[in-house]
Write a protein that holds these residues in place. Sequence first.
Motif, PDB file in Angstrom:
ATOM      1  N   HIS A 244       0.835  -1.190   0.000  1.00 19.64           N
ATOM      2  CA  HIS A 244       0.000   0.000   0.000  1.00 19.64           C
ATOM      3  C   HIS A 244       0.884   1.260   0.000  1.00 19.64           C
ATOM      4  CE1 HIS A 244      -3.151   2.797   1.079  1.00 19.64           C
ATOM      5  NE2 HIS A 244      -2.542   3.088   2.221  1.00 19.64           N
ATOM      6  N   HIS A 276       3.325   7.514   4.966  1.00 17.41           N
ATOM      7  CA  HIS A 276       2.104   8.110   5.504  1.00 17.41           C
ATOM      8  C   HIS A 276       1.421   7.240   6.559  1.00 17.41           C
ATOM      9  CE1 HIS A 276       0.021   5.528   2.594  1.00 17.41           C
ATOM     10  NE2 HIS A 276      -1.051   5.710   3.319  1.00 17.41           N
ATOM     11  N   ASP A 277       1.563   5.912   6.429  1.00 16.63           N
ATOM     12  CA  ASP A 277       0.883   5.016   7.375  1.00 16.63           C
ATOM     13  C   ASP A 277       1.840   4.417   8.395  1.00 16.63           C
ATOM     14  OD1 ASP A 277      -1.809   5.135   6.902  1.00 16.63           O
ATOM     15  OD2 ASP A 277      -1.799   3.574   5.355  1.00 16.63           O
ATOM     16  N   HIS A 333      -3.241  12.972   6.622  1.00 14.37           N
ATOM     17  CA  HIS A 333      -3.729  12.244   5.443  1.00 14.37           C
ATOM     18  C   HIS A 333      -5.151  11.696   5.580  1.00 14.37           C
ATOM     19  CE1 HIS A 333      -2.153   8.629   7.537  1.00 14.37           C
ATOM     20  NE2 HIS A 333      -2.968   7.940   6.762  1.00 14.37           N
ATOM     21  N   ASP A 362      -4.173   7.710  -1.481  1.00 15.72           N
ATOM     22  CA  ASP A 362      -4.412   6.751  -0.397  1.00 15.72           C
ATOM     23  C   ASP A 362      -5.808   6.157  -0.489  1.00 15.72           C
ATOM     24  OD1 ASP A 362      -4.039   5.388   2.047  1.00 15.72           O
ATOM     25  OD2 ASP A 362      -4.938   7.034   3.177  1.00 15.72           O
TER      26      ASP A 362
END
Length: 501
Positions: A244, A276-277, A333, A362
Motif C-alpha cells: 500500500h 504516511h501510514d 492524510h 491513499d
Amino acid sequence: MSLLGRELTEVFAQDDGSILLIKQLFLAMQTRKLRGSTDQRTAAEEESLREMLQAQADCEPIRVQRSGPHLVIDRQRVRTNGDLKLLARSLSSDLERFGIGGFVLDPAIEPQDLSNFLDLYSRLDQVFLESEAAVKVTDSRGVERVVLEEEVEVVPGVTAFPYSPESDAAALDPNERRRQARRTFFRALRGARHVFKQAQLNRIPELRKTRAVVHEMIDTVVEEEFSLLGLSAIHSFDEYTFQHSVHVAVLSVALGQRLGLPRSELASLGVAAMFHDVGKTRVPRKVLWKPGKFDNAEWKLMRKHPLAGARELLRMGGASDLAVRVMLVCAEHHMRFDGSGYPKLGEDWQQGLFSRIVATADCFDAMTASRVYMERPFTPDAVVRYMIENTGRVFDPDLLREFVGLIGLYPVGSLVRLASGELAVVTEPPSQPREVDRPRVRILEAAAAGLAPGEERALAEGALADPRYQIKAGCHPMDFGIEIDDLLQDYYLDDVTEAAA
Ligand SMILES: [Fe+2]
Ligand SMILES: [Fe+2]
C-alpha cells in the motif's frame, strides 16, 4: 486563482532557484569568455554566482542535461521563451561539443573549485580527451566528435556524465520499459518493507535511504508512468502495508509530476507518501489485521495512527525539513478537503498540498485493495465514481480532476464491456488526460479454462464511432468468474522472480 494554483506558483518560485543559478553560471562563463578572467565585470558576475550558490548551499545538487536540442534542468525542460532561450540553446550546444550528456553541480562547491571550473569550462572537451575519459569518434557524416565514456569529476563539486540516448524513453522498447519499471517497483517494495520492519522493532529507519529509492521511482514515473501505475493495480503479492505504501507513493509522485512539481519536491512527496501510514506500526496487530468490520473501540485505535505516525517521524528524523514535511502528511492524510475527517487539529487547520495529494492516492489504493478482504469488492472504476461523487467534500476538486486524468475513468484492472460486446481488461491508463475513457485494454477470449487475455487494443487509437474502441460499461469480475490480479500479473509480472531477486 484557486488554492492549488497559488500553491503551485509558490513551488515554482522555489524551483526557479535552480534555473536562476544555472543562468548566472552561464552569465559568468560568457563574461569570462568575452572579457577575460581579470576584468571587473567578470569578477562581479562571479561574485553574484558565488552569493547565489551560498544561498542554496543546503539544496540538492543541480542536474543540467541536454535532451536533443533542449536543455533540461533537474529533469524539467527549460521553457525556451524569453531570456532563457539563449541560455538553453548555448548550453545544450556546449554540452554537445564537450561530448557529454550534462553535469551535476553541487551548490556547496568551494569558491576555488568554482573558479577552476569556470577556467576549464570552454575547453572541457580537451580536458576529457587528455584525461582519457573521452574518445574521438567519426560520425556517419564524417564529422569528428568527442564522446565522454564515463562519469568524471571535473572539479570537486562538478561531475560530468556521458550522453545516453537510452535514457530517452522513446528509444526504449515497451517490454524493456516494463521490465525497468518492475525493477524499480520491487526495489521500492523492499525499501518499504525494511523501513516498516525497523519501525516495528523500534529501530530508527533512515529517511535518506528512502529518498534514494524514491528518486529511482521518479525517474521511472517521468519516463514510464504507465508501467508503474499498472504494477500499482496489483494487490495480491505482498504484505498489505508495504505494498500500500509503495502504491500510494507511485500514485502521489505520478500526480505530483502531472501538476509539474519540480524533482526535489517530488522526492519529498514520494518519501512522505511512503511513510504516511507508518503510525500503523503502533496499532495492535490483531486490530490491524482483523478481517471484517471494526467495532467502536477498534476504530478508536485505528484513528490514532496519523498522530502516532507524526510522533514516529519525530523519533526518526528530528526536525529536518524533510522530516517535518513527512510528519505533516502522516498527521493530515485522513483529514478531508471540507475540514472533516480525523484527527481534529483545530478550527482553521488547513490540510497541506502534499497531504491532499497523498489523501487522494491513499483513498484510491485502499478502496481498490478492498478486493483482498471484501466479499464483493469495489471495482477500480466504481472507486473512481465514488471519488468523483465526493469531490469538494472529501477530495480537493482540482487534484481529483488531475488524478482522474492520470488513472482514467476505468483504471488499470477494470473489467469493461465494449460497445462491440467484447469483454476486456484495462492494462494501461489512457496516454492523454483528455481521453479518460479510452485506455489500453486486452480483449478476453474464450479458452479451455474460461476466459483468457488475447488481443491488445489501444482504445484511443481507434475511430470514436467504432464500437470496438468504445467502452460501454464497467463490469464486475465476480459475475464472470475472473481473477483480475491473475490477468494483470500475466501482463506485468511475467518474469517476477527475476524482478524480485
Ligand atoms: Fe492511513
Ligand atoms: Fe494509507
